[in-house]
Design an enzyme around this catalytic site. Structure first.
Site, PDB file in Angstrom:
ATOM      1  N   ASN A 118       0.698  -0.949   0.312  1.00  0.00           N
ATOM      2  CA  ASN A 118       0.422   0.083  -0.116  1.00  0.00           C
ATOM      3  C   ASN A 118       0.897   1.110   0.024  1.00  0.00           C
ATOM      4  O   ASN A 118       1.733   1.404   1.379  1.00  0.00           O
ATOM      5  CB  ASN A 118      -1.166   0.001   0.857  1.00  0.00           C
ATOM      6  CG  ASN A 118      -1.699   1.814   1.261  1.00  0.00           C
ATOM      7  OD1 ASN A 118      -2.130   1.454   0.481  1.00  0.00           O
ATOM      8  ND2 ASN A 118      -2.341   1.601   2.705  1.00  0.00           N
ATOM      9  N   LYS A 151       0.061   4.184  -0.487  1.00  0.00           N
ATOM     10  CA  LYS A 151      -0.666   5.237   0.588  1.00  0.00           C
ATOM     11  C   LYS A 151      -0.671   6.982  -0.488  1.00  0.00           C
ATOM     12  O   LYS A 151      -0.678   6.812  -2.265  1.00  0.00           O
ATOM     13  CB  LYS A 151      -0.093   5.990   1.220  1.00  0.00           C
ATOM     14  CG  LYS A 151       0.200   4.352   2.553  1.00  0.00           C
ATOM     15  CD  LYS A 151      -0.165   4.734   3.929  1.00  0.00           C
ATOM     16  CE  LYS A 151       0.176   3.720   4.706  1.00  0.00           C
ATOM     17  NZ  LYS A 151       0.260   3.769   6.465  1.00  0.00           N
ATOM     18  N   HIS A 158      -9.682   1.433   5.176  1.00  0.00           N
ATOM     19  CA  HIS A 158      -8.428   1.669   5.736  1.00  0.00           C
ATOM     20  C   HIS A 158      -8.328   2.447   6.966  1.00  0.00           C
ATOM     21  O   HIS A 158      -8.982   2.972   7.002  1.00  0.00           O
ATOM     22  CB  HIS A 158      -6.792   2.211   5.157  1.00  0.00           C
ATOM     23  CG  HIS A 158      -5.690   2.199   5.363  1.00  0.00           C
ATOM     24  ND1 HIS A 158      -5.098   3.316   5.920  1.00  0.00           N
ATOM     25  CD2 HIS A 158      -5.117   1.305   5.158  1.00  0.00           C
ATOM     26  CE1 HIS A 158      -4.129   2.716   6.318  1.00  0.00           C
ATOM     27  NE2 HIS A 158      -4.219   1.628   5.676  1.00  0.00           N
ATOM     28  N   GLU A 214      -6.290   5.230   7.899  1.00  0.00           N
ATOM     29  CA  GLU A 214      -6.450   6.627   7.639  1.00  0.00           C
ATOM     30  C   GLU A 214      -7.889   6.844   7.190  1.00  0.00           C
ATOM     31  O   GLU A 214      -8.639   8.111   7.079  1.00  0.00           O
ATOM     32  CB  GLU A 214      -5.520   6.301   6.419  1.00  0.00           C
ATOM     33  CG  GLU A 214      -4.173   6.856   7.389  1.00  0.00           C
ATOM     34  CD  GLU A 214      -3.005   5.811   6.296  1.00  0.00           C
ATOM     35  OE1 GLU A 214      -3.324   5.794   5.509  1.00  0.00           O
ATOM     36  OE2 GLU A 214      -2.200   5.283   7.078  1.00  0.00           O
ATOM     37  N   GLU A 274      -5.697  -5.029  10.987  1.00  0.00           N
ATOM     38  CA  GLU A 274      -4.081  -3.535  10.834  1.00  0.00           C
ATOM     39  C   GLU A 274      -4.385  -3.056  12.118  1.00  0.00           C
ATOM     40  O   GLU A 274      -5.196  -2.215  12.212  1.00  0.00           O
ATOM     41  CB  GLU A 274      -4.012  -2.458   9.863  1.00  0.00           C
ATOM     42  CG  GLU A 274      -3.863  -3.134   8.706  1.00  0.00           C
ATOM     43  CD  GLU A 274      -3.385  -2.482   7.487  1.00  0.00           C
ATOM     44  OE1 GLU A 274      -2.538  -2.478   7.407  1.00  0.00           O
ATOM     45  OE2 GLU A 274      -4.489  -1.709   7.450  1.00  0.00           O
ATOM     46  N   GLY A 307       2.134   2.699  10.610  1.00  0.00           N
ATOM     47  CA  GLY A 307       3.296   3.889  10.824  1.00  0.00           C
ATOM     48  C   GLY A 307       4.395   4.166  11.631  1.00  0.00           C
ATOM     49  O   GLY A 307       4.778   5.331  12.146  1.00  0.00           O
ATOM     50  N   SER A 310       3.925  -1.853  10.466  1.00  0.00           N
ATOM     51  CA  SER A 310       5.054  -2.136  11.237  1.00  0.00           C
ATOM     52  C   SER A 310       5.691  -3.177  10.822  1.00  0.00           C
ATOM     53  O   SER A 310       6.626  -3.818  11.125  1.00  0.00           O
ATOM     54  CB  SER A 310       4.715  -1.921  11.893  1.00  0.00           C
ATOM     55  OG  SER A 310       4.920  -0.318  12.128  1.00  0.00           O
TER      56      SER A 310
HETATM   57  C1  PEP Z   1      -1.064   0.255   6.010  1.00  0.00           C
HETATM   58  O1  PEP Z   1      -0.978   1.505   5.909  1.00  0.00           O
HETATM   59  O2  PEP Z   1      -1.679  -0.717   5.789  1.00  0.00           O
HETATM   60  C2  PEP Z   1       0.148  -0.386   7.202  1.00  0.00           C
HETATM   61  C3  PEP Z   1       0.641  -1.493   7.017  1.00  0.00           C
HETATM   62  O3  PEP Z   1       1.255   1.371   7.080  1.00  0.00           O
HETATM   63  P1  PEP Z   1       2.494   0.940   7.550  1.00  0.00           P
HETATM   64  O4  PEP Z   1       2.742  -0.763   7.170  1.00  0.00           O
HETATM   65  O5  PEP Z   1       3.658   1.019   7.159  1.00  0.00           O
HETATM   66  O6  PEP Z   1       2.313   0.090   9.189  1.00  0.00           O
END
Ligand code: PEP
Length: 257
Positions: free
Chosen positions: A9, A11, A96, A98, A168, A174, A214
């Site tokens: 992803n 973003k 998601h 976000e 998640e 992040g 992460s």
């Molecule tokens: C995500 O945005 O779905 C995500 C898991 O981000 P990150 O791997 O940066 O934590």
């Protein structure tokens, strides 16, 4: 046997030109991939560039980061499932954290998007997961059960196994903080029990549940060895094609272990 799915992803990162360069490097790093499924999820503006290069990387599937639930009309700034299909997109991220937190998407809106994606023949990647505050106040299970039941409301049994779930935990996205593999496995096993309750056991066994938060090359193998973790949705560490290639290799190594 569920095929593991590793999805990048990006973003709001990478232009169409940068996406093409990324693909070249990824293909060079990986050669071929057979045992896991690889999905690139660029911004809308880079989808066409990647689709045009699909013969360079036949093992890669394309995803989108969002969609609108209507087929067409006066929805300035939005993109429909049919538009994505026309660009050979197979997967679409829905809900998601976000989108939920920064753009106010409710579970009802997310459910409309899940159903619109399925109706158009796209596979939704439905993201669920608790904030730190929810983990402390309500508990992980309550949040997951609510988001799964609402997100999947009125999904027909025939469509159910087309859906991918991404667990998640918001506090791990992040932040560099990963759920431990045991924490993630417990959440995934619980999510699968809810899937069985809203569909049936056999269908729930077919649904893939990715972990996101992460993920990086160093923690991939341990996470991917867990029985209910069927892949990863990777944000930050997927922006470098070499690092994403390593994550894919680690996921393959977990299969061999
Ligand atoms: C995500 O945005 O779905 C995500 C898991 O981000 P990150 O791997 O940066 O934590």
């Amino acid at each position: 046997m569920r095929k593991k799915i590793l999805a990048a992803n990006w973003k709001m990162n990478l232009t169409n030109g940068e996406a093409s360069d990324y693909l070249e490097v990824l293909v060079k790093e990986l050669g071929e991939v057979n045992d896991v499924e690889v999905v690139l999820i660029p911004p809308f503006t880079a989808i066409a560039a990647l689709a045009a290069l699909s013969d360079r990387a036949p093992f890669i599937r394309l995803g989108a980061q969002n969609l609108h639930w209507e087929k067409s009309g006066a929805f300035t700034g939005e993109i429909s499932a049919g538009m994505l299909r026309a660009l050979y997109v197979k997967y679409v991220v829905v809900g998601h954290s976000e989108r939920r937190l920064l753009f106010g998407e409710s579970d009802a809106v997310i459910n409309r998007k899940v159903r619109a994606a399925l109706e158009a023949g796209l596979r939704p990647i439905l993201c669920v997961g608790e904030t730190l505050q929810q983990r402390e106040n309500d508990g992980v299970e309550k949040v997951l059960e609510y988001q799964l039941r609402e997100g999947l409301r009125d999904v027909s049994p025939k469509d159910f196994s087309e859906v991918v779930i991404a667990y998640e935990p918001v506090w791990a996205i992040g932040t560099g903080r990963t759920a431990t593999s045991d924490q993630a496995q417990a959440a995934h096993a619980f999510a699968r029990r809810i899937l069985a309750a809203v569909s049936d056991h056999a269908i729930a066994e077919r649904v893939r549940i990715q972990y996101g938060g992460s993920v990086k090359p160093e923690n991939t193998e341990e996470l991917m060895r867990k029985p209910d973790i069927d892949g990863a949705l990777v944000g930050g560490a997927s922006l470098d094609p070499r690092s994403f290639a390593q994550i894919i290799r680690k996921a393959e190594a977990a299969l061999a272990a």
